[in-house]
Design an enzyme around this catalytic site. Structure first.
Site, PDB file in Angstrom:
ATOM      1  N   SER A   1       2.911  -4.208 -13.247  1.00  0.00           N
ATOM      2  CA  SER A   1       3.583  -4.379 -14.529  1.00  0.00           C
ATOM      3  C   SER A   1       4.357  -5.695 -14.497  1.00  0.00           C
ATOM      4  O   SER A   1       4.555  -6.286 -13.441  1.00  0.00           O
ATOM      5  CB  SER A   1       4.530  -3.193 -14.767  1.00  0.00           C
ATOM      6  OG  SER A   1       5.189  -3.300 -16.016  1.00  0.00           O
ATOM      7  N   CYS A   2       4.797  -6.153 -15.690  1.00  0.00           N
ATOM      8  CA  CYS A   2       5.598  -7.384 -15.769  1.00  0.00           C
ATOM      9  C   CYS A   2       6.260  -7.412 -17.133  1.00  0.00           C
ATOM     10  O   CYS A   2       6.699  -6.387 -17.632  1.00  0.00           O
ATOM     11  CB  CYS A   2       4.730  -8.620 -15.516  1.00  0.00           C
ATOM     12  SG  CYS A   2       3.373  -8.818 -16.689  1.00  0.00           S
ATOM     13  N   GLY A   3       6.319  -8.577 -17.767  1.00  0.00           N
ATOM     14  CA  GLY A   3       6.901  -8.672 -19.094  1.00  0.00           C
ATOM     15  C   GLY A   3       5.921  -8.313 -20.193  1.00  0.00           C
ATOM     16  O   GLY A   3       6.208  -7.503 -21.065  1.00  0.00           O
TER      17      GLY A   3
END
Length: 284
Positions: free
Chosen positions: A239-241
């Protein structure tokens, strides 16, 4: 570095194969809006000879309110055919971006069942620093048939991630900067809460790279995941932004032989916008 046409190839490898008839090079540069950079304009000014421009924002799911979600199969097929990218091609993706966006396009091809695709290690910056050729002419495009078989297991939605967080049966690994992960820094997109998915571990994508932007050796990558408390015996959700740098983690996992990984496409842009979803702050 060991060249692998399914994950990562060196500038030396690409230079040696530049004139191969079945090679297709994609410039997948993408920039955070705050940088003010125009990836398409930079491509038009200079790119690796023969490269086509892959527009991450344009080749995405227009039905979603979230930014650059994975494109529907039909759109991917039509866009790739028009770009002359198809069956039997070896694809090399590069970028000139601080967020290493080439990995996102590598992952998109994998999602569509195409595995003969690699990221250029060190990207356009390394290519230019070595004095290798660039051009400003767009290549002549010829339609090419492409066969796609979507690999649904490579992508996760918010419901699946919420369940994984609750059950603890996957390792959720977040590629954002530590300050954002801990909830100490505001998100670059307005209206989002600060923090991380409960149970997630933090491996900022930059820790997987050397100073010149190349990816660290597999043993060093493994050490970074372990140092962050990631149990590599479990399946991993990255996951990330907004689903871009999470793909850098996916590429690194593939490099160390961890095959059971998927990407949370909505990432924090989605999770952080729902007030009823749980969040955690501080270190993992």
């Amino acid at each position: 570095m060991q060249d692998d046409p399914k994950t990562l190839v060196s500038t030396e490898w690409l230079a040696a194969h530049l004139n191969d008839p079945d090679l297709r090079i994609l410039d997948a540069s993408w920039h955070m809006p705050a940088t003010g950079r125009d990836a398409r304009a930079e491509y038009d000014t200079a790119h690796i000879p023969g490269a086509r421009f892959f527009d991450i924002d344009a080749i995405s799911d227009k039905r979603s309110a979230l930014p650059h979600m994975a494109p529907p199969v039909e759109m991917f097929i039509s866009r790739m055919r028009a770009m002359g990218v198809g069956d039997g091609h070896q694809v090399v993706v590069y970028d000139n971006s601080d967020v290493r966006s080439a990995a996102r396009v590598w992952w998109t091809f994998r999602l569509m069942g195409k595995t003969d695709v690699a990221v250029l290690d060190g990207g356009f910056a390394k290519w230019q620093a070595e004095g290798r050729p660039v051009e400003d002419m767009a290549p002549i495009l010829r339609d090419r048939h492409i066969t796609v078989q979507r690999q649904a297991g490579l992508v996760r939605d918010v419901t699946q991630v919420a369940l994984a967080s609750k059950l603890g049966d996957h390792q959720i690994v977040d590629a954002r900067a530590p300050e954002r992960f801990r909830g100490e820094a505001p998100e670059p997109r307005p209206g989002l809460r600060s923090g991380h998915i409960p149970g997630a571990r933090n491996v900022p994508f930059g820790r997987l790279l050397n100073a010149d932007g190349t990816m660290k050796a597999p043993e060093a990558l493994r050490a970074e995941f372990k140092a962050a408390g990631v149990d590599l015996k479990q399946p991993v959700i990255t996951s990330c932004g907004s689903g871009i740098t999470a793909a850098v983690l996916a590429l690194a996992l593939e490099r160390i032989g961890h095959r059971n990984h998927s990407l949370y496409d909505g990432s924090w842009t989605e999770w952080g916008s729902f007030p009823d979803l749980p969040l955690a702050t501080g270190d993992a």
